[in-house]
Design a protein around this motif. Structure first.
Motif, short mmCIF file in Angstrom:
data_model
loop_
_atom_site.label_atom_id
_atom_site.label_comp_id
_atom_site.label_asym_id
_atom_site.label_seq_id
_atom_site.Cartn_x
_atom_site.Cartn_y
_atom_site.Cartn_z
N LEU A 173 0.84 -1.20 0.00
CA LEU A 173 0.00 0.00 0.00
C LEU A 173 0.87 1.25 0.00
CD1 LEU A 173 -2.69 -1.18 2.56
CD2 LEU A 173 -3.17 -0.50 0.18
N LYS A 174 1.92 1.19 0.80
CA LYS A 174 2.82 2.34 0.87
C LYS A 174 3.43 2.62 -0.51
CE LYS A 174 6.90 4.06 3.31
NZ LYS A 174 7.93 3.78 4.35
N ALA A 175 3.90 1.55 -1.15
CA ALA A 175 4.49 1.70 -2.49
C ALA A 175 3.47 2.24 -3.48
CB ALA A 175 5.03 0.34 -2.96
N PHE A 176 2.25 1.72 -3.39
CA PHE A 176 1.21 2.09 -4.35
C PHE A 176 0.92 3.59 -4.29
CE2 PHE A 176 -2.92 2.20 -6.39
CZ PHE A 176 -2.87 1.16 -7.31
N MET B 18 2.70 5.93 -2.90
CA MET B 18 3.88 6.76 -3.18
C MET B 18 4.02 6.94 -4.69
SD MET B 18 6.81 5.58 -0.44
CE MET B 18 8.09 6.70 -1.03
#
Lengths: 193, 219
Positions: A40-43, A45
């Motif tokens: 989720l963090k990667a998405f 960002m």
């Protein structure tokens, strides 16, 4: 309970959410968090949030999964689809700095009339292989999906980025959607892995 | 009830999905989707595709204490969700409003002409110059010829009308812009029309008022 040493136990995210819903299983939550928070963090960002905002959003999404676990219906959506839709809504809310939280994910997935068990199975099965289906799309369609989801671009922006007419972008997306829908519908009983 | 025949384009659906529409447009999309299984299906497909894209992604490491924080947060009591109830104006009693419109603040109606009323909808964060309102037009009326500045969306809630592009009934999503010259919608059937109208562009008073103030009975 005995832990039979039959190798690593593969637990689906659907099963983890069910354990949270049934018994507030904190271990299940930890597993779910470990698996999805970094994604989720990667998405988000990729969509333009900074690392701190993205981390906060990932936290909020999974907190909502914990709180709404009993609303999750595995016959209507896979866990990852549900988690994505929560993330989408929280991101939109964060962007609007709206105080009221919208309940779109539940609405969108729960307002459908119940369907025959066969159809439900086919659906939940097919979303498990949606990644496989998406792999079969022509590269030109995949490019548009990547720009859409990973970079959060409008079709106008995508047209500009790829130097294509807007109509071409729209029709490629429509082709991809039609293909996915058809392929998912074709995964009716008998064709399961 | 039959399902709608006129739908928003892929680009609008996508912008709605990603939350990029102004509040009025988003409300129009939400209202249409509520009655349209086709567009709801497309929106769910976006979620399925998004889920698949999320699954496929390599994660970015969370900070060291993230899991501890997460496990602490779930022990905290949940703040009660504030559910704002919106009072529905008396003049809408008896109308079967979609859920999307039950949650918004609808102001008092004013009569723009005999048989035509408008009730503005208050939306937080709506861009200046845009307008969102409910409009009711008595059956049998025809709108005088008019043109559009900027995009204008009409989502039919009740009744039917037709124009040069086709016939419109409940749930139908109609979009007009500058290219729709000489637009003369006329109401069909015995039911009064009720629709949600979203005007995106800055209002050009002459044309709007001229249009609203001059409906005439057509047979």
């Amino acid at each position: 309970m005995k832990d039979d040493s039959l190798g690593p136990v593969i637990t689906t995210p659907e099963a983890l959410i069910a354990r949270i819903a049934q018994s507030r299983d904190r271990q299940a939550y930890a597993q779910l968090f470990t698996r999805f928070a970094p994604k989720l963090k990667a998405f988000v960002m990729g969509q333009g949030m900074n690392a701190q905002e993205a981390e906060d959003l990932a936290q909020d999404v999974l907190l909502k999964v914990w709180r709404k676990a009993e609303m999750f219906d595995a016959s209507k959506a896979t866990a990852v689809t549900w988690i994505y839709s929560i993330a989408r809504n929280l991101r939109i809310d964060a962007a609007r700095k709206a105080k009221r939280t919208r309940e779109l994910p539940e609405d969108l997935w729960q307002s459908e009339p119940p369907r025959p068990a066969d159809q439900q199975l086919a659906d939940s099965q097919s979303v498990h292989t949606i990644n496989g289906l998406m792999e079969t799309l022509p590269e030109e369609q995949k490019t548009i999906l990547r720009l859409s989801f990973y970079e959060d671009l409008s079709h106008g922006d995508i047209a500009a980025a790829l130097a294509l007419p807007l109509g071409t972008v729209k029709s490629r997306l429509r082709l991809a959607m039609t293909r996915l829908k058809t392929a998912m519908a074709a995964l009716v009983p008998g064709d399961r892995v | 009830m039959s399902t709608p025949n006129h739908h928003p384009g892929e680009d609008l659906l996508w912008d709605y999905h990603r939350g990029a529409l102004a509040p009025g447009m988003a409300l129009a999309m939400q209202t249409h989707a509520e009655t349209c299984p086709h567009c709801r299906g497309d929106l769910r497909l976006f979620d399925i595709m998004g889920g698949a894209m999320l699954e496929e992604l390599d994660g970015v490491a969370m900070s060291n204490n993230a899991l501890d924080l997460a496990l602490a947060r779930i022990e905290r009591p949940e703040a009660d969700e504030v559910v704002e109830t919106v009072r529905r104006p008396a003049f809408l009693e008896g109308f079967d409003l979609p859920e999307s419109l039950k949650a918004v603040k609808i102001k008092n109606r004013h009569w723009a002409a005999p048989g035509v009323w408008m009730a503005p909808i208050e939306l937080e964060g709506a861009p200046k110059g845009s307008k969102t309102y409910l409009m009711s037009v008595k059956s049998g009326l025809q709108m005088p010829e008019h043109t559009h500045r900027g995009r204008e969306i009409t989502v039919m809630l009740h009744g039917r009308y037709r124009d040069h592009k086709g016939r419109y009934g409940p749930g139908d999503f109609a979009m007009c812009d500058e290219s729709d010259q000489n637009h003369t919608p006329s109401m069909e059937g015995d039911d009064d029309c009720l629709c949600l109208v979203v005007q995106e562009g800055p209002i050009v008073p002459q044309s709007l008022i001229a249009w609203i103030l001059q409906p005439f009975a057509g047979i």
